[in-house]
Design an enzyme around this catalytic site. Structure first.
Site, PDB file in Angstrom:
ATOM      1  N   GLY A  31      -5.914  -0.973  70.447  1.00  0.00           N
ATOM      2  CA  GLY A  31      -6.699  -1.369  71.604  1.00  0.00           C
ATOM      3  C   GLY A  31      -8.017  -0.655  71.796  1.00  0.00           C
ATOM      4  CB  SER A  32     -10.719   0.375  70.087  1.00  0.00           C
ATOM      5  OG  SER A  32     -12.113   0.606  70.000  1.00  0.00           O
ATOM      6  CG  HIS A  93       9.515  -2.040  62.177  1.00  0.00           C
ATOM      7  ND1 HIS A  93      10.360  -2.510  63.162  1.00  0.00           N
ATOM      8  CD2 HIS A  93      10.137  -0.953  61.655  1.00  0.00           C
ATOM      9  CE1 HIS A  93      11.436  -1.749  63.234  1.00  0.00           C
ATOM     10  NE2 HIS A  93      11.329  -0.797  62.325  1.00  0.00           N
ATOM     11  CB  ALA A 110      -8.065   8.011  72.082  1.00  0.00           C
ATOM     12  CG  ASN A 111      -2.424   4.933  73.967  1.00  0.00           C
ATOM     13  OD1 ASN A 111      -1.888   5.892  74.508  1.00  0.00           O
ATOM     14  ND2 ASN A 111      -1.828   3.752  73.850  1.00  0.00           N
ATOM     15  CB  ALA A 177     -18.520  -0.876  73.846  1.00  0.00           C
ATOM     16  CB  CYS A 178     -18.628   3.140  77.438  1.00  0.00           C
ATOM     17  SG  CYS A 178     -19.099   4.565  76.430  1.00  0.00           S
ATOM     18  CG  MET A 186     -13.976   1.175  63.197  1.00  0.00           C
ATOM     19  SD  MET A 186     -12.953  -0.305  63.394  1.00  0.00           S
ATOM     20  CE  MET A 186     -14.169  -1.604  63.043  1.00  0.00           C
TER      21      MET A 186
END
Length: 211
Positions: A31-32, A93, A110-111, A177-178, A186
């Site tokens: 999730g990025s 998996h 990061a998560n 992006a922020c 990336m």
């Protein structure tokens, strides 16, 4: 008993007709915002390798599923649970881990980095990582805010995944992006692709061509 002569085999013909299979690359997105480039990454790899893709629930906010190559199957958390009904059924998996020659997580948030470093396995992507055979390569391309990248936790987590044998494709410095400017974006899909392909081809040459 009559002697049975072995059939003559023309090895030259065999070698001429032998075509090695393509490398199998498992691409994964977490999730990025950088997951908006995941489709481009899949296109880059699918021109050279067999590709399967995995996306976390959070990454689906950014992944353009319509733009993915037609021959690339995208697996999500829903597939992990819907594909298993009873003991004896395949576990997704595990099947993906067996199938892949190399895994590439790009972007690595990061998560998800923290989860991998701590051994957590609460979704399809992290279950694959926890079950991974580390005799096979894994690459990660992180993407996060500069202060998140510079955080002490990130340094600890990078050391932990390095101990596992996971290879880092470092982020780059740019406007994020922020809106902040700094390190944490990336690496470009073309660089990720060329890094992994060069590694694979160098390893193939040194091992005599066996995948």
């Amino acid at each position: 008993m009559a002697n049975i002569e072995p059939a003559n085999v023309d090895m030259n013909t065999y070698e001429e007709n032998y075509v090695p299979r393509k490398p199998r690359i498992l691409l994964a997105a977490s999730g990025s915002v950088a997951a908006i480039k995941f489709s481009n990454l899949c296109h880059s790899f699918s021109e050279w390798a067999e590709v399967k893709a995995v996306a976390t629930e959070a990454s689906l906010h950014f992944v353009d599923r319509v733009s993915l190559p037609k021959d690339v199957i995208l697996y999500t958390e829903e597939d992990e649970w819907s594909s298993w009904n009873k003991i004896g059924d395949s576990v997704l998996h595990i099947e993906l881990r067996k199938w892949a020659d190399i895994m590439v997580i790009a972007p690595l948030s990061a998560n998800t980095l923290a989860k991998i470093a701590g051994g957590l396995c609460d979704n399809l992507l992290t279950c694959i990582v926890r079950a991974w055979d580390y005799n096979k390569p894994m690459f990660v391309a992180p993407a996060m805010n500069t202060l998140m990248w510079n955080n002490t936790f990130t340094e600890r987590h990078l050391m932990a995944i390095d101990d596992l044998g996971i290879s880092l494709i470092p982020p780059v410095k740019k406007r994020l992006a922020c809106g902040d400017y700094g390190n944490g974006a990336m690496a470009e899909p073309s660089l990720i692709y060329s890094t992994v392909r060069l590694f694979f081809e160098c390893r193939e040459q040194s091992s005599g061509g066996d995948i």
